[in-house]
Design a protein around this motif. Structure first.
Motif, PDB file in Angstrom:
ATOM      1  N   TYR A   1       0.801  -1.230   0.000  1.00 30.90           N
ATOM      2  CA  TYR A   1       0.000   0.000   0.000  1.00 30.90           C
ATOM      3  C   TYR A   1       0.836   1.284   0.000  1.00 30.90           C
ATOM      4  CZ  TYR A   1       0.623   0.665   5.064  1.00 30.90           C
ATOM      5  OH  TYR A   1       1.155   0.872   6.300  1.00 30.90           O
ATOM      6  N   LYS A   2       2.032   1.220   0.601  1.00 28.36           N
ATOM      7  CA  LYS A   2       2.848   2.441   0.603  1.00 28.36           C
ATOM      8  C   LYS A   2       3.319   2.787  -0.804  1.00 28.36           C
ATOM      9  CE  LYS A   2       4.177   2.496   5.413  1.00 28.36           C
ATOM     10  NZ  LYS A   2       5.214   2.334   6.437  1.00 28.36           N
ATOM     11  N   ILE A   3       3.723   1.774  -1.535  1.00 30.80           N
ATOM     12  CA  ILE A   3       4.127   2.000  -2.931  1.00 30.80           C
ATOM     13  C   ILE A   3       2.929   2.528  -3.719  1.00 30.80           C
ATOM     14  CG2 ILE A   3       5.065   0.924  -5.025  1.00 30.80           C
ATOM     15  CD1 ILE A   3       6.188  -1.317  -3.272  1.00 30.80           C
ATOM     16  N   ALA A   4       1.762   1.907  -3.487  1.00 32.18           N
ATOM     17  CA  ALA A   4       0.558   2.309  -4.225  1.00 32.18           C
ATOM     18  C   ALA A   4       0.237   3.781  -3.981  1.00 32.18           C
ATOM     19  CB  ALA A   4      -0.621   1.430  -3.814  1.00 32.18           C
ATOM     20  N   ILE A   5       0.346   4.208  -2.735  1.00 25.07           N
ATOM     21  CA  ILE A   5       0.029   5.607  -2.426  1.00 25.07           C
ATOM     22  C   ILE A   5       1.043   6.533  -3.091  1.00 25.07           C
ATOM     23  CG2 ILE A   5      -0.123   7.312  -0.564  1.00 25.07           C
ATOM     24  CD1 ILE A   5      -1.393   5.087   1.175  1.00 25.07           C
ATOM     25  N   GLU A   6       2.296   6.131  -3.066  1.00 22.66           N
ATOM     26  CA  GLU A   6       3.307   6.946  -3.772  1.00 22.66           C
ATOM     27  C   GLU A   6       2.996   7.046  -5.257  1.00 22.66           C
ATOM     28  OE1 GLU A   6       6.909   5.683  -0.744  1.00 22.66           O
ATOM     29  OE2 GLU A   6       7.101   5.156  -2.872  1.00 22.66           O
ATOM     30  N   GLU A   7       2.358   6.022  -5.789  1.00 19.88           N
ATOM     31  CA  GLU A   7       2.054   6.020  -7.218  1.00 19.88           C
ATOM     32  C   GLU A   7       0.657   6.567  -7.528  1.00 19.88           C
ATOM     33  OE1 GLU A   7       4.209   5.557  -9.568  1.00 19.88           O
ATOM     34  OE2 GLU A   7       5.801   5.053  -8.157  1.00 19.88           O
ATOM     35  N   GLY A   8       0.007   7.149  -6.534  1.00 20.19           N
ATOM     36  CA  GLY A   8      -1.230   7.865  -6.826  1.00 20.19           C
ATOM     37  C   GLY A   8      -2.524   7.206  -6.392  1.00 20.19           C
ATOM     38  N   SER A   9      -2.433   6.153  -5.600  1.00 18.21           N
ATOM     39  CA  SER A   9      -3.662   5.521  -5.111  1.00 18.21           C
ATOM     40  C   SER A   9      -4.511   6.516  -4.318  1.00 18.21           C
ATOM     41  CB  SER A   9      -3.305   4.334  -4.208  1.00 18.21           C
ATOM     42  OG  SER A   9      -4.468   3.830  -3.583  1.00 18.21           O
ATOM     43  N   THR A  10      -5.821   6.406  -4.452  1.00 23.64           N
ATOM     44  CA  THR A  10      -6.734   7.234  -3.652  1.00 23.64           C
ATOM     45  C   THR A  10      -7.483   6.378  -2.641  1.00 23.64           C
ATOM     46  OG1 THR A  10      -8.622   6.916  -5.124  1.00 23.64           O
ATOM     47  CG2 THR A  10      -7.133   8.752  -5.631  1.00 23.64           C
ATOM     48  N   LEU A  11      -7.318   5.070  -2.754  1.00 23.45           N
ATOM     49  CA  LEU A  11      -8.161   4.152  -1.994  1.00 23.45           C
ATOM     50  C   LEU A  11      -7.393   2.843  -1.858  1.00 23.45           C
ATOM     51  CD1 LEU A  11     -11.808   3.828  -3.315  1.00 23.45           C
ATOM     52  CD2 LEU A  11     -10.716   2.129  -1.930  1.00 23.45           C
ATOM     53  N   ILE A  12      -7.076   2.452  -0.632  1.00 22.45           N
ATOM     54  CA  ILE A  12      -6.337   1.200  -0.466  1.00 22.45           C
ATOM     55  C   ILE A  12      -7.224   0.151   0.205  1.00 22.45           C
ATOM     56  CG2 ILE A  12      -4.080   2.348  -0.420  1.00 22.45           C
ATOM     57  CD1 ILE A  12      -4.013   1.881   2.627  1.00 22.45           C
ATOM     58  N   ARG A  13      -6.946  -1.097  -0.100  1.00 23.54           N
ATOM     59  CA  ARG A  13      -7.741  -2.222   0.420  1.00 23.54           C
ATOM     60  C   ARG A  13      -6.836  -3.095   1.279  1.00 23.54           C
ATOM     61  NH1 ARG A  13      -7.560  -2.413  -5.042  1.00 23.54           N
ATOM     62  NH2 ARG A  13      -6.470  -4.377  -4.767  1.00 23.54           N
ATOM     63  N   VAL A  14      -6.962  -2.946   2.585  1.00 23.23           N
ATOM     64  CA  VAL A  14      -6.015  -3.621   3.479  1.00 23.23           C
ATOM     65  C   VAL A  14      -6.732  -4.600   4.400  1.00 23.23           C
ATOM     66  CG1 VAL A  14      -4.324  -3.284   5.313  1.00 23.23           C
ATOM     67  CG2 VAL A  14      -4.396  -1.698   3.380  1.00 23.23           C
ATOM     68  N   GLY A  15      -6.305  -5.855   4.357  1.00 24.36           N
ATOM     69  CA  GLY A  15      -6.918  -6.896   5.174  1.00 24.36           C
ATOM     70  C   GLY A  15      -6.012  -7.378   6.287  1.00 24.36           C
ATOM     71  N   SER A  16      -5.063  -8.240   5.929  1.00 23.29           N
ATOM     72  CA  SER A  16      -4.285  -8.951   6.947  1.00 23.29           C
ATOM     73  C   SER A  16      -3.501  -8.029   7.876  1.00 23.29           C
ATOM     74  CB  SER A  16      -3.356  -9.984   6.287  1.00 23.29           C
ATOM     75  OG  SER A  16      -2.888  -9.530   5.063  1.00 23.29           O
ATOM     76  N   LEU A  17      -3.086  -6.903   7.405  1.00 27.99           N
ATOM     77  CA  LEU A  17      -2.346  -5.981   8.260  1.00 27.99           C
ATOM     78  C   LEU A  17      -3.228  -5.419   9.380  1.00 27.99           C
ATOM     79  CD1 LEU A  17       0.612  -5.335   7.930  1.00 27.99           C
ATOM     80  CD2 LEU A  17      -0.001  -3.198   6.816  1.00 27.99           C
ATOM     81  N   ILE A  18      -4.513  -5.320   9.132  1.00 30.78           N
ATOM     82  CA  ILE A  18      -5.443  -4.819  10.141  1.00 30.78           C
ATOM     83  C   ILE A  18      -5.950  -5.945  11.028  1.00 30.78           C
ATOM     84  CG2 ILE A  18      -7.759  -3.827  10.476  1.00 30.78           C
ATOM     85  CD1 ILE A  18      -7.274  -2.133   7.965  1.00 30.78           C
ATOM     86  N   PHE A  19      -6.331  -7.045  10.397  1.00 35.05           N
ATOM     87  CA  PHE A  19      -7.013  -8.113  11.132  1.00 35.05           C
ATOM     88  C   PHE A  19      -6.113  -9.268  11.550  1.00 35.05           C
ATOM     89  CE2 PHE A  19     -10.489  -6.172   8.675  1.00 35.05           C
ATOM     90  CZ  PHE A  19     -11.435  -6.006   9.666  1.00 35.05           C
ATOM     91  N   GLY A  20      -4.891  -9.262  11.073  1.00 36.81           N
ATOM     92  CA  GLY A  20      -4.055 -10.445  11.260  1.00 36.81           C
ATOM     93  C   GLY A  20      -4.335 -11.423  10.134  1.00 36.81           C
ATOM     94  N   ASN A  21      -3.635 -12.545  10.134  1.00 38.10           N
ATOM     95  CA  ASN A  21      -3.826 -13.503   9.050  1.00 38.10           C
ATOM     96  C   ASN A  21      -5.268 -13.984   9.001  1.00 38.10           C
ATOM     97  OD1 ASN A  21      -1.272 -13.403   7.999  1.00 38.10           O
ATOM     98  ND2 ASN A  21      -0.485 -14.958   9.416  1.00 38.10           N
TER      99      ASN A  21
END
Ligand SMILES: *Cc1c(COP(=O)(O)O)cnc(C)c1O
Length: 226
Positions: A199-219
């Protein structure tokens, strides 16, 4: 350390929307994130959204991020705020048809195939251009669709250069479509890219919306709820 709060702050500082991907996660775990103030959750299966929606507060915004079969469109559209995974004209037409029936405009992203891996899902750039062209010729055929932007998933590789290249391709396609077909359309503004690993790379490349699962909830548990 609370990784949800860290990611939320990271997104807030950069004006990026965070979708907490709760697929396969229990109601309790989702409720815990909800209780910290989060309202936007992503799921990749229709059945799972319907099940969870019944058991969780009504002010959650559900995003469908996984492949949608045309025969499930009718069931899901009253329940989702954004469909990230529109990957064919046929699906788009089905969404239009069902959304019109219930007089509810449906917000969508076109899912673009940007990864090296062969997967069944995602439009080629050319196909996305063709859809946008078709829309610009006959907007009345899409009266109940709100085109909000693009979604993509990078290759599952360690090579940061490769990932960055794929994200930048998605951003370039977004701007090409915006300039050619959606200029002045303020809805068309989202680039949904970036997951736990990138997600960090994505934001650097212009993402406006990230979809994050395991980092928030664990595996994720191996099985889902149904
Ligand atoms: C599961 C999933 C995610 C989240 O993946 P994590 O690596 O757990 O952050 C994001 N997008 C889509 C389309 C997914 O299916």
């Amino acid at each position: 350390m609370n990784s949800y709060k860290d990611i939320r702050l990271y997104c807030k500082e950069r004006e990026v929307t965070l979708v907490a991907v709760s697929k396969f996660q229990s109601i309790e775990k989702i409720k815990a994130i909800y209780d910290q103030g989060h309202r936007t959750f992503g799921e990749n299966r229709v059945q799972e959204i319907l099940l969870k929606k019944e058991q969780l507060p009504g002010d959650i915004q559900w995003h469908l991020i996984g492949h949608l079969q045309t025969n499930k469109v009718r069931q899901i559209i009253p329940h989702v705020d954004l469909i990230h995974s529109v990957d064919s004209l046929r699906l788009l037409k089905e969404i239009q048809k069902e959304a019109k029936k219930i007089n509810r405009t449906t917000a969508v992203l076109l899912q673009i195939h940007i990864a090296q891996e062969e997967t069944k899902y995602g439009l080629r750039s050319r196909e996305a251009m063709d859809i946008a062209e078709y829309y610009s010729q006959s907007p009345q055929l899409f009266s109940h669709i709100r085109f909000c932007g693009l979604m993509g998933m990078a290759s599952l590789v360690e090579n940061e250069k490769q990932i960055r290249k794929e994200f930048s391709e998605l951003r370039n396609l977004f701007h090409l479509l915006k300039d050619s077909y959606f200029l002045g359309n303020t809805d068309f503004r989202e680039i949904s890219m970036g997951m736990s690993g990138d997600y960090k790379i994505a934001i650097e490349e212009g993402s406006t919306l990230i979809r994050v699962g395991s980092l928030i909830f664990g595996n994720r548990p191996a099985t889902n709820l149904s």
